[in-house]
Design an enzyme around this catalytic site. Structure first.
Site, mmCIF file in Angstrom:
data_model
loop_
_atom_site.group_PDB
_atom_site.id
_atom_site.type_symbol
_atom_site.label_atom_id
_atom_site.label_comp_id
_atom_site.label_asym_id
_atom_site.label_seq_id
_atom_site.Cartn_x
_atom_site.Cartn_y
_atom_site.Cartn_z
ATOM 1 N N VAL A 55 10.170 28.938 13.866
ATOM 2 C CA VAL A 55 11.369 29.595 14.400
ATOM 3 C C VAL A 55 11.868 30.709 13.490
ATOM 4 O O VAL A 55 12.754 31.478 13.881
ATOM 5 C CB VAL A 55 12.505 28.583 14.664
ATOM 6 N N TYR A 146 24.032 23.264 3.858
ATOM 7 C CA TYR A 146 23.732 22.652 5.151
ATOM 8 C C TYR A 146 24.962 22.696 6.062
ATOM 9 O O TYR A 146 24.864 23.039 7.248
ATOM 10 C CB TYR A 146 23.272 21.213 4.956
ATOM 11 N N VAL A 179 21.650 10.374 10.972
ATOM 12 C CA VAL A 179 20.688 9.814 11.916
ATOM 13 C C VAL A 179 19.516 9.197 11.159
ATOM 14 O O VAL A 179 19.027 9.749 10.166
ATOM 15 C CB VAL A 179 20.180 10.899 12.884
#
Length: 257
Positions: A55, A146, A179
């Site tokens: 990407v 982040y 997660v």
């Protein structure tokens, strides 16, 4: 939440949240184009068209998306999931790290969206779902870079939704908590006491456990589904209550402030 007959493109679909999204879309009746740096493990299912892509490279993304559109006849849904992480304060991450993370996590979302939009405009069920993070709106220690990147994804989602709403393209984001993914497992493996560190990460969420990749994927499919055609410009937290709940401290544990 069905996506029968639709084609979804998922970046970073080779593992973790992205791979859970691939499986959730297949269960919902969609065909899925997967863009990732390594797609070797994704071959064999005719409903999946996996293409190696970065990407951070527009030509790579353009070629991969064109391949998916040719294989499946178009693109209806884009999930911008590909991202890299960073741990540190503003003093600890150098300029090269800042450039790399922002290029992948923020410019990568814009870059891939720009490439996919001509295909989405031909769809009557066009949707983009960006993967943000609870770090976009909640201050977390040692996550300066982040958090900045995911805060930008949150803002970019709203701006894209405003730009595209009159064209019938919905744009939303999902903001997960911590997660249980391979990346978190690698992070824990580097800790002095992995078991204690995992307990700490779990305890940050009022549910007392890590979020599962499948729970995040379910939220992504919900936002992408034509059944939510009036939902755009929304951030959906899947964080075990971390962003909104303040529970009483355990007995003898102080004020909890």
């Amino acid at each position: 939440m069905r996506c029968d007959g639709l084609v979804a493109v998922v970046t970073g679909g080779g593992s973790g949240i992205g791979n859970a999204c691939v499986r959730a879309f297949l269960d919902a009746g969609a065909r899925v184009g997967v863009l990732d740096l390594d797609v070797a493990a994704l071959s064999g299912d005719p409903r999946v068209h996996a293409v190696a892509a970065d990407v951070a490279d527009r030509s790579s993304v353009s070629a991969a998306v064109a391949s998916v559109a040719e294989a499946f006849g178009g693109v209806d849904i884009l999930v911008n999931n590909a991202a890299v992480s960073a741990v540190g304060t503003v003093e600890e991450d150098d300029d090269e790290q800042w450039s790399r993370v922002l290029d992948v996590n923020v410019s990568g979302v814009a870059r891939t969206s720009a490439v996919v939009l001509p295909y989405l405009r031909r769809s009557s069920s066009a949707a983009i779902v960006n993967i943000s993070s609870i770090a976009a709106t909640t201050g977390l220690p040692k996550r300066a870079l982040y958090s900045a990147s995911k805060g930008a994804v949150h803002a970019l989602t709203l701006a894209m939704a405003a730009d595209l709403v009159t064209e019938g393209v919905r744009v939303n984001c999902v903001a997960p908590g911590t997660v249980d993914t391979p990346w978190v497992a690698r992070l824990l493996a580097g800790a002095a006491d992995p078991t204690a560190e995992k307990r700490h990460l779990a305890a940050r969420q009022p549910t007392g456990r890590l979020v599962t990749a499948e729970e995040v994927a379910a939220a992504v499919v919900y936002l992408a589904s034509p059944a939510t055609g009036s939902v755009t410009g929304t951030s959906l937290a899947v964080d075990g209550g971390m962003s909104g709940l303040r529970l009483p401290a355990p007995a003898g544990g102080g004020s909890g402030a």
